[in-house]
Design an enzyme around this catalytic site. Structure first.
Site, PDB file in Angstrom:
ATOM      1  N   GLU A 278      15.968   5.593  58.187  1.00  0.00           N
ATOM      2  CA  GLU A 278      14.918   5.516  59.203  1.00  0.00           C
ATOM      3  C   GLU A 278      13.712   6.354  58.798  1.00  0.00           C
ATOM      4  O   GLU A 278      12.560   5.969  59.042  1.00  0.00           O
ATOM      5  CB  GLU A 278      15.466   5.989  60.553  1.00  0.00           C
ATOM      6  CG  GLU A 278      16.606   5.147  61.100  1.00  0.00           C
ATOM      7  CD  GLU A 278      16.213   3.697  61.326  1.00  0.00           C
ATOM      8  OE1 GLU A 278      15.019   3.426  61.583  1.00  0.00           O
ATOM      9  OE2 GLU A 278      17.090   2.817  61.240  1.00  0.00           O
ATOM     10  N   ASP A 362      15.896   1.727  52.266  1.00  0.00           N
ATOM     11  CA  ASP A 362      17.192   1.980  51.631  1.00  0.00           C
ATOM     12  C   ASP A 362      17.021   2.797  50.353  1.00  0.00           C
ATOM     13  O   ASP A 362      17.795   3.728  50.073  1.00  0.00           O
ATOM     14  CB  ASP A 362      17.891   0.657  51.307  1.00  0.00           C
ATOM     15  CG  ASP A 362      18.588   0.053  52.514  1.00  0.00           C
ATOM     16  OD1 ASP A 362      18.726   0.758  53.543  1.00  0.00           O
ATOM     17  OD2 ASP A 362      19.009  -1.118  52.428  1.00  0.00           O
TER      18      ASP A 362
END
Length: 418
Positions: A278, A362
């Protein structure tokens, strides 16, 4: 039959058939792969859970068929069936002010559509979600949430709607530019008040109490240069067993929210990896980029609406007589009712853009925490949420903002951290 009527019907038929075809493909593809767990997941996910995910996903997909049909029926009734004209004439008989007529027309239309969709939402919640062990909502909570959402939508939406209609009436040919500024202000306002005023109407948020985990998260945030107004746990388990984590707000109102279901399932390293993902969105300014993209698209749509407002073929092609309706409200309503029919085939473009952001987030997580931990966390979330590991690629391209599980895990493994 008018030319635009034919164009509309062809577009509606094409969109509807594509949606049905994609759903059927999705179900067939999942069923064809339900008896073997993909190799990358075989160590953590058993065959029983893999089949459960297949059954759950197919059930949700099949439940979408009535929604597709309902949308088509309502759209045809409101447009070529004369429904909007009838509603407009009804309100014209009760209200003398054009702005009041326009607001009543739009609000009543969406009220009817909302009522029509309640049975489908009820079925998804109390049949499908309950059947697979996810639903925690009571019927009282379901209808209470519905009332809250409706009242909140009216309190926030009615002033915006009045502002739009007033600008459309009073600001001449360039009304769409003023309306765009109003739309930007409204969205930023909602983003600002959502964490502290809107979200607590539906869930309880409590400060994260796990001292060790809190320290670990704060160290990661400091490392990534992120400041938030607090770390909170949301009682997501009141409504569902699904788990998640997210950022909300902006500026001084930014906060990190963890579902209690997620905290109960993941270990500290996995929670840190999910948070690092996040934070990757924050570091790459994905939220700002998505907001900017949304605002740019809204400007384009408002400009198109500004053009269509003055075209009689637009109204008459959709079954509305220009002489008997308030054109500003009717134009706004018709545009937003039929726009999805003409934009559905562009959904993969949005998915590509969103997936690019997910890959970047990611990669950031792999650099700043552990790719292994993020993979393990994702697999647990796939398992706990009964998310299929084998979606149909084309269906996924249209509907999924995140990459399919196998592609996402392979991308993380390629980061060289596993």
């Amino acid at each position: 039959m008018q030319t635009f009527t034919l164009v509309f019907l062809v577009a509606l038929l094409l969109t509807t058939l594509t949606q049905v075809w994609l759903a059927a493909r999705h179900i067939r593809h999942i069923r064809a792969h339900q008896n073997k767990v993909p190799d990358d997941f075989a160590r953590q996910i058993g065959l029983a859970d893999h089949r459960k995910a297949a059954d759950y996903t197919c059930a949700k997909t099949r439940a979408g068929y009535p929604g597709i049909l309902l949308h088509v029926v309502l759209l045809l009734i409101f447009t070529l069936g004369g429904g909007l004209s009838a509603l407009s004439n009804f309100w014209a008989g009760w209200l003398s002010d054009p702005l009041a007529q326009g607001m009543a027309l739009i609000i009543s239309t969406f009220f009817i559509m909302g009522i029509a969709e309640i049975p489908l939402s009820y079925y998804r919640t109390f049949v499908i979600e309950a059947q697979y062990g996810f639903n925690k909502m009571t019927r009282g909570m379901f209808f209470t949430d519905l009332i809250k959402q409706s009242v909140l939508g009216l309190l926030l939406g009615a002033p915006l709607l009045f502002c739009f209609l007033w600008l459309m009436e009073k600001m001449g040919e360039n009304w769409w530019l003023y309306a765009w500024f109003a739309w930007i202000a409204f969205n930023l306002f909602v983003l600002a008040i959502y964490p502290t005023w809107i979200a607590p109407l539906f869930n309880k948020f409590t400060p994260l109490e796990d001292a060790a985990l809190k320290t670990r998260i704060e160290q990661l945030m400091n490392k990534c240069g992120f400041k938030a107004s607090g770390l909170f746990v949301m009682d997501g388990s009141r409504r569902s067993n699904h788990g998640n984590a997210y950022f909300t707000g902006f500026g001084k109102t930014k906060r990190i929210v963890f579902f209690d279901t997620l905290l109960s399932r993941l270990n500290p390293g996995e929670i840190e990896a999910v948070l690092a993902h996040e934070l990757g969105h924050f570091k790459h300014r994905h939220v700002i980029k998505r907001i900017a993209t949304s605002f740019a698209m809204s400007l384009a749509f408002l400009w198109i609406l500004g053009y269509l407002m003055g075209q009689s073929w637009f109204y008459e092609g959709l079954g509305v007589s220009v002489s008997t309706v308030p054109s500003t409200a009717m134009a706004l309503l018709l545009f937003f009712l039929v726009m999805p029919v003409f934009t559905f085939l562009f959904h993969p473009i949005s998915s590509i853009y969103s997936r690019k952001h997910e890959f970047e987030a990611d990669a950031y997580a792999a650099q700043n925490s552990s790719a292994d931990d993020l993979i393990h966390a994702l697999v647990k979330l796939y398992q706990d949420n009964a998310a299929t590991l084998t979606p149909d690629p084309l269906h996924s391209a249209f509907y999924d903002s995140h990459p399919p599980a196998a592609i996402r895990v392979a991308h993380l493994q390629s980061q060289g951290q596993t």
